[in-house]
Design a protein around this motif. Structure first.
Motif, PDB file in Angstrom:
ATOM      1  N   ILE A 150     -11.999   0.043  37.893  1.00 35.53           N
ATOM      2  CA  ILE A 150     -11.522  -1.050  38.744  1.00 35.53           C
ATOM      3  C   ILE A 150     -12.382  -1.174  39.996  1.00 35.53           C
ATOM      4  CG2 ILE A 150      -9.557  -1.930  40.057  1.00 35.53           C
ATOM      5  CD1 ILE A 150      -7.709  -0.536  38.121  1.00 35.53           C
ATOM      6  N   LEU A 151     -12.730  -0.037  40.586  1.00 33.15           N
ATOM      7  CA  LEU A 151     -13.571  -0.080  41.784  1.00 33.15           C
ATOM      8  C   LEU A 151     -14.941  -0.673  41.476  1.00 33.15           C
ATOM      9  CD1 LEU A 151     -12.730   3.354  43.445  1.00 33.15           C
ATOM     10  CD2 LEU A 151     -11.820   1.102  44.012  1.00 33.15           C
ATOM     11  N   GLU A 152     -15.450  -0.426  40.270  1.00 28.58           N
ATOM     12  CA  GLU A 152     -16.754  -0.979  39.897  1.00 28.58           C
ATOM     13  C   GLU A 152     -16.726  -2.493  39.812  1.00 28.58           C
ATOM     14  OE1 GLU A 152     -18.924   2.594  37.357  1.00 28.58           O
ATOM     15  OE2 GLU A 152     -17.769   1.053  36.303  1.00 28.58           O
ATOM     16  N   GLU A 153     -15.545  -3.068  39.569  1.00 31.08           N
ATOM     17  CA  GLU A 153     -15.435  -4.522  39.561  1.00 31.08           C
ATOM     18  C   GLU A 153     -15.606  -5.097  40.962  1.00 31.08           C
ATOM     19  OE1 GLU A 153     -15.061  -6.522  36.750  1.00 31.08           O
ATOM     20  OE2 GLU A 153     -15.672  -4.572  35.968  1.00 31.08           O
ATOM     21  N   ILE A 154     -15.462  -4.264  41.974  1.00 32.00           N
ATOM     22  CA  ILE A 154     -15.622  -4.718  43.357  1.00 32.00           C
ATOM     23  C   ILE A 154     -17.004  -4.374  43.891  1.00 32.00           C
ATOM     24  CG2 ILE A 154     -14.712  -4.542  45.705  1.00 32.00           C
ATOM     25  CD1 ILE A 154     -12.024  -3.726  44.500  1.00 32.00           C
ATOM     26  N   VAL A 155     -17.392  -3.116  43.762  1.00 30.79           N
ATOM     27  CA  VAL A 155     -18.632  -2.656  44.401  1.00 30.79           C
ATOM     28  C   VAL A 155     -19.810  -2.580  43.456  1.00 30.79           C
ATOM     29  CG1 VAL A 155     -17.307  -1.337  46.075  1.00 30.79           C
ATOM     30  CG2 VAL A 155     -18.088  -0.212  44.001  1.00 30.79           C
ATOM     31  N   GLY A 156     -19.599  -2.821  42.163  1.00 34.77           N
ATOM     32  CA  GLY A 156     -20.682  -2.697  41.206  1.00 34.77           C
ATOM     33  C   GLY A 156     -20.708  -1.317  40.576  1.00 34.77           C
ATOM     34  N   GLU A 157     -21.715  -1.064  39.764  1.00 33.32           N
ATOM     35  CA  GLU A 157     -21.799   0.180  39.008  1.00 33.32           C
ATOM     36  C   GLU A 157     -21.827   1.401  39.923  1.00 33.32           C
ATOM     37  OE1 GLU A 157     -21.727   2.122  35.404  1.00 33.32           O
ATOM     38  OE2 GLU A 157     -21.604  -0.031  35.788  1.00 33.32           O
ATOM     39  N   ILE A 158     -20.955   2.369  39.601  1.00 29.87           N
ATOM     40  CA  ILE A 158     -20.902   3.635  40.333  1.00 29.87           C
ATOM     41  C   ILE A 158     -21.422   4.729  39.401  1.00 29.87           C
ATOM     42  CG2 ILE A 158     -19.424   5.310  41.500  1.00 29.87           C
ATOM     43  CD1 ILE A 158     -17.460   3.049  42.051  1.00 29.87           C
ATOM     44  N   THR A 159     -22.480   5.408  39.790  1.00 34.52           N
ATOM     45  CA  THR A 159     -23.054   6.449  38.941  1.00 34.52           C
ATOM     46  C   THR A 159     -23.125   7.762  39.707  1.00 34.52           C
ATOM     47  OG1 THR A 159     -25.306   5.868  39.640  1.00 34.52           O
ATOM     48  CG2 THR A 159     -24.455   4.791  37.665  1.00 34.52           C
ATOM     49  N   ASP A 160     -23.114   8.850  38.950  1.00 33.04           N
ATOM     50  CA  ASP A 160     -23.319  10.166  39.556  1.00 33.04           C
ATOM     51  C   ASP A 160     -24.353  10.925  38.738  1.00 33.04           C
ATOM     52  OD1 ASP A 160     -22.042  11.124  37.263  1.00 33.04           O
ATOM     53  OD2 ASP A 160     -20.084  11.220  38.249  1.00 33.04           O
ATOM     54  N   GLU A 161     -24.516  12.227  39.040  1.00 32.97           N
ATOM     55  CA  GLU A 161     -25.581  12.987  38.384  1.00 32.97           C
ATOM     56  C   GLU A 161     -25.329  13.216  36.905  1.00 32.97           C
ATOM     57  OE1 GLU A 161     -22.782  15.928  40.466  1.00 32.97           O
ATOM     58  OE2 GLU A 161     -23.578  13.906  40.728  1.00 32.97           O
ATOM     59  N   PHE A 162     -24.075  12.946  36.449  1.00 32.63           N
ATOM     60  CA  PHE A 162     -23.768  13.170  35.042  1.00 32.63           C
ATOM     61  C   PHE A 162     -23.810  11.887  34.215  1.00 32.63           C
ATOM     62  CE2 PHE A 162     -21.473  16.528  37.365  1.00 32.63           C
ATOM     63  CZ  PHE A 162     -22.090  17.631  36.820  1.00 32.63           C
ATOM     64  N   ASP A 163     -23.918  10.747  34.875  1.00 33.54           N
ATOM     65  CA  ASP A 163     -23.967   9.486  34.150  1.00 33.54           C
ATOM     66  C   ASP A 163     -25.322   9.298  33.497  1.00 33.54           C
ATOM     67  OD1 ASP A 163     -21.381   8.633  34.638  1.00 33.54           O
ATOM     68  OD2 ASP A 163     -21.919   7.842  36.604  1.00 33.54           O
ATOM     69  N   VAL A 164     -25.299   8.629  32.347  1.00 33.31           N
ATOM     70  CA  VAL A 164     -26.547   8.331  31.657  1.00 33.31           C
ATOM     71  C   VAL A 164     -27.288   7.263  32.448  1.00 33.31           C
ATOM     72  CG1 VAL A 164     -27.580   7.472  29.520  1.00 33.31           C
ATOM     73  CG2 VAL A 164     -25.521   8.901  29.429  1.00 33.31           C
ATOM     74  N   ALA A 165     -28.565   7.491  32.685  1.00 34.19           N
ATOM     75  CA  ALA A 165     -29.362   6.540  33.463  1.00 34.19           C
ATOM     76  C   ALA A 165     -29.417   5.198  32.760  1.00 34.19           C
ATOM     77  CB  ALA A 165     -30.771   7.083  33.656  1.00 34.19           C
ATOM     78  N   GLU A 166     -29.219   4.130  33.518  1.00 35.79           N
ATOM     79  CA  GLU A 166     -29.265   2.781  32.971  1.00 35.79           C
ATOM     80  C   GLU A 166     -30.356   1.991  33.657  1.00 35.79           C
ATOM     81  OE1 GLU A 166     -25.494   1.008  33.418  1.00 35.79           O
ATOM     82  OE2 GLU A 166     -24.430   2.425  32.133  1.00 35.79           O
ATOM     83  N   THR A 167     -30.749   0.923  33.000  1.00 33.24           N
ATOM     84  CA  THR A 167     -31.764   0.062  33.583  1.00 33.24           C
ATOM     85  C   THR A 167     -31.227  -0.551  34.866  1.00 33.24           C
ATOM     86  OG1 THR A 167     -32.568  -0.474  31.374  1.00 33.24           O
ATOM     87  CG2 THR A 167     -33.257  -1.915  33.173  1.00 33.24           C
ATOM     88  N   PRO A 168     -31.871  -0.330  36.025  1.00 30.25           N
ATOM     89  CA  PRO A 168     -31.296  -0.758  37.298  1.00 30.25           C
ATOM     90  C   PRO A 168     -31.248  -2.275  37.456  1.00 30.25           C
ATOM     91  CG  PRO A 168     -33.515   0.102  37.606  1.00 30.25           C
ATOM     92  CD  PRO A 168     -33.149   0.379  36.195  1.00 30.25           C
ATOM     93  N   VAL A 169     -32.215  -2.972  36.862  1.00 32.13           N
ATOM     94  CA  VAL A 169     -32.269  -4.415  37.040  1.00 32.13           C
ATOM     95  C   VAL A 169     -32.417  -5.087  35.675  1.00 32.13           C
ATOM     96  CG1 VAL A 169     -33.512  -6.332  38.088  1.00 32.13           C
ATOM     97  CG2 VAL A 169     -33.317  -4.157  39.316  1.00 32.13           C
ATOM     98  N   LEU A 170     -31.585  -6.079  35.428  1.00 30.43           N
ATOM     99  CA  LEU A 170     -31.695  -6.845  34.191  1.00 30.43           C
ATOM    100  C   LEU A 170     -32.659  -7.992  34.439  1.00 30.43           C
ATOM    101  CD1 LEU A 170     -30.613  -7.172  31.305  1.00 30.43           C
ATOM    102  CD2 LEU A 170     -28.832  -8.657  32.228  1.00 30.43           C
ATOM    103  N   ALA A 171     -33.820  -7.926  33.815  1.00 28.19           N
ATOM    104  CA  ALA A 171     -34.857  -8.934  34.056  1.00 28.19           C
ATOM    105  C   ALA A 171     -35.260  -9.583  32.735  1.00 28.19           C
ATOM    106  CB  ALA A 171     -36.074  -8.289  34.720  1.00 28.19           C
ATOM    107  N   PRO A 172     -35.649 -10.859  32.767  1.00 30.09           N
ATOM    108  CA  PRO A 172     -36.080 -11.541  31.536  1.00 30.09           C
ATOM    109  C   PRO A 172     -37.444 -11.043  31.089  1.00 30.09           C
ATOM    110  CG  PRO A 172     -36.364 -12.986  33.423  1.00 30.09           C
ATOM    111  CD  PRO A 172     -35.668 -11.744  33.933  1.00 30.09           C
ATOM    112  N   GLY A 173     -37.677 -11.094  29.777  1.00 33.52           N
ATOM    113  CA  GLY A 173     -38.964 -10.707  29.231  1.00 33.52           C
ATOM    114  C   GLY A 173     -39.977 -11.818  29.393  1.00 33.52           C
ATOM    115  N   PRO A 174     -41.190 -11.621  28.864  1.00 34.27           N
ATOM    116  CA  PRO A 174     -42.240 -12.645  28.964  1.00 34.27           C
ATOM    117  C   PRO A 174     -41.849 -13.978  28.326  1.00 34.27           C
ATOM    118  CG  PRO A 174     -43.147 -10.524  28.278  1.00 34.27           C
ATOM    119  CD  PRO A 174     -41.668 -10.387  28.218  1.00 34.27           C
ATOM    120  N   ASP A 175     -40.974 -13.906  27.311  1.00 32.40           N
ATOM    121  CA  ASP A 175     -40.544 -15.137  26.642  1.00 32.40           C
ATOM    122  C   ASP A 175     -39.328 -15.776  27.315  1.00 32.40           C
ATOM    123  OD1 ASP A 175     -38.749 -13.170  26.035  1.00 32.40           O
ATOM    124  OD2 ASP A 175     -38.774 -13.485  23.859  1.00 32.40           O
ATOM    125  N   GLY A 176     -38.891 -15.182  28.418  1.00 36.96           N
ATOM    126  CA  GLY A 176     -37.759 -15.748  29.150  1.00 36.96           C
ATOM    127  C   GLY A 176     -36.412 -15.275  28.665  1.00 36.96           C
TER     128      GLY A 176
END
Length: 443
Positions: free
Chosen positions: A344-370
């Protein structure tokens, strides 16, 4: 040439009554400007800003409080201002017509029309409205007292006008509710945040956090819960060493415990409770060892909630019960998923990660084809927040769910769809799950 009209004009100019009439017209124009500016200020003033001014100990606080009182009944407020404005405008125009007729004869009617139109437009409409809209809250607090007095004097006439207006509208099937068109506080704040972001005065992160907090009462736990297919569970009948190994390898602090089948959840264990139990059983010369471990001795009673519970209500329940973990069930009592306070808190402040969370791509960006290449299980809300798009989430919680809903089938790899202004391509599929999608905005 007949000198009579010129003689009459000179006589009229010499008459003190002419100058008195002109002074009255000027006064009426000032009154008209006052009413016009007051209307703009009181209708444009933000109730939130007026409330803030009224709560502060400053000279305009009382005026702001009066303005708030006037705005509680907009129909009465607008009726009183319009009545006063029309009265002074009509009276000023009538006097101007009589004055110019006395000065210019028959041609005075046209001259009066032109002159009064220009004077009313510039000095009684545009100028006061422009001044009032520049700082409506401050202006509203200044004129609240005199406008309140005028409205009180005109109250009987305004009430009669309201009765007539509502009666006429009722003949056409229109019923007036004084509060029906008032913008809710939530909608007003959300609109202001979106507008501020478009204008560059509010950062995207700030907007998302505030909107996330405001949306909690409209969203249910079903929308953000971890589906039961992704829940990590412990079998109560498993060997103690196997239970301990599973708990140590897990990245989660709390794990549901089931017996027989995953649907039959009988408890929840906390890693700290498990560690304390193992410590008691293994330390000391007379320690019985892990063979004496019984998982139900450390498990706590599971907390079940219906899938229709709103996030706002669930947040309150978490705080009230001093717990962070709940299992979600449907109307038949079947397990649907789980939700935590962190979700629920993540719905307000965004993704909350700690040292045990699996690393995720920090930024969702479009590829060369858009195309944005995303996991099909990504929620529509997370996708919108990451890209600043506006995919609808009324019919589905995940992007894959939206594709399936719109396609009315389970697409195969390579199928493409276009809807809601976006192009969707199925990149990967695992059985009946769309595991990877390519999304691109059209146009």
């Amino acid at each position: 040439m007949d000198p009579t009209p010129l003689t009459d004009s000179v006589s009229a100019l010499a008459d003190p009554g002419t100058w008195i009439t002109a002074a009255v017209i000027l006064f009426l124009l000032l009154c008209s400007g006052f009413f016009s500016g007051s209307e703009t200020a009181l209708t444009a003033a933000s109730r939130g800003k007026l409330r803030s001014m009224a709560d502060r100990d400053e000279p305009g606080a009382k005026g702001a409080e009066r303005a708030l009182t006037l705005k509680e009944d907009n129909e009465r407020l607008i009726g009183g201002i319009l009545l006063g404005n029309n009265l002074v405008n009509i009276l000023a125009t009538s006097l101007a017509t009589a004055l110019f007729t006395a000065l210019l004869g028959e041609g005075g009617i046209a001259a009066a029309t032109l002159v009064m139109t220009a004077l009313v437009l510039i000095f009684a409409e545009v100028l006061p409205k422009t001044y009032a809209i520049n700082d409506p809250e401050r202006t509203a607090s200044r004129i609240a007292r005199p406008i309140g007095l005028v409205i009180a004097i005109m109250a009987p006439v305004v009430s009669l006008v309201r009765i007539v207006v509502r009666g006429v509208l009722r003949l056409f099937g229109v019923r007036i509710d004084a509060s029906a068109n008032m913008l809710s506080v939530h909608e007003e704040i959300m609109g202001a945040l979106s507008l501020g972001h478009q204008e560059g005065t509010v950062e995207k992160e700030q907007r998302d956090r505030l909107l996330g907090a405001l949306d909690l009462h409209e969203r249910t736990v079903e929308e953000i819960m971890l589906h039961r297919s992704g829940i990590e569970m412990i079998d109560a009948d498993a060997d103690p060493e196997e239970i301990l190994s599973q708990a140590l390898q897990s990245s989660h602090t709390r794990l549901p415990v089931y017996r027989g089948e995953p649907e039959n959840v009988i408890g929840v264990i906390h890693a700290k409770d498990l560690l304390r139990a193992v410590d008691r059983l293994t330390r000391g010369d007379n320690a019985p060892g892990l063979q004496g471990f019984k998982i139900m001795d450390v498990a706590v009673k599971p907390y079940f909630i219906p899938e229709t519970t709103t996030l706002d209500d669930q947040l309150r329940q978490f705080l009230k019960r001093h717990t962070h973990f709940a299992l979600v069930i449907d109307e038949y009592g079947a397990l649907r998923g789980l939700i935590t306070l962190e979700d629920i808190l993540e719905e307000i402040v965004g993704e909350i990660t700690d040292e045990f969370d699996v690393a995720e791509t920090p930024v969702l960006a479009p590829g060369p084809d858009g195309n944005f290449v995303i996991d099909g299980a990504m929620t529509i809300r997370d996708f919108n927040r990451a890209t600043d798009f506006s995919l609808p989430d009324d019919e589905a919680n995940t992007v894959a769910g939206l594709v399936i809903h719109e396609a009315q089938s389970i697409p195969v790899v390579g199928q493409c769809f276009s809807f809601h202004g976006f192009r969707f391509e199925v990149a990967e599929r695992d059985r009946n799950r769309l595991t990877r999608l390519k999304v691109r905005k059209l146009g």
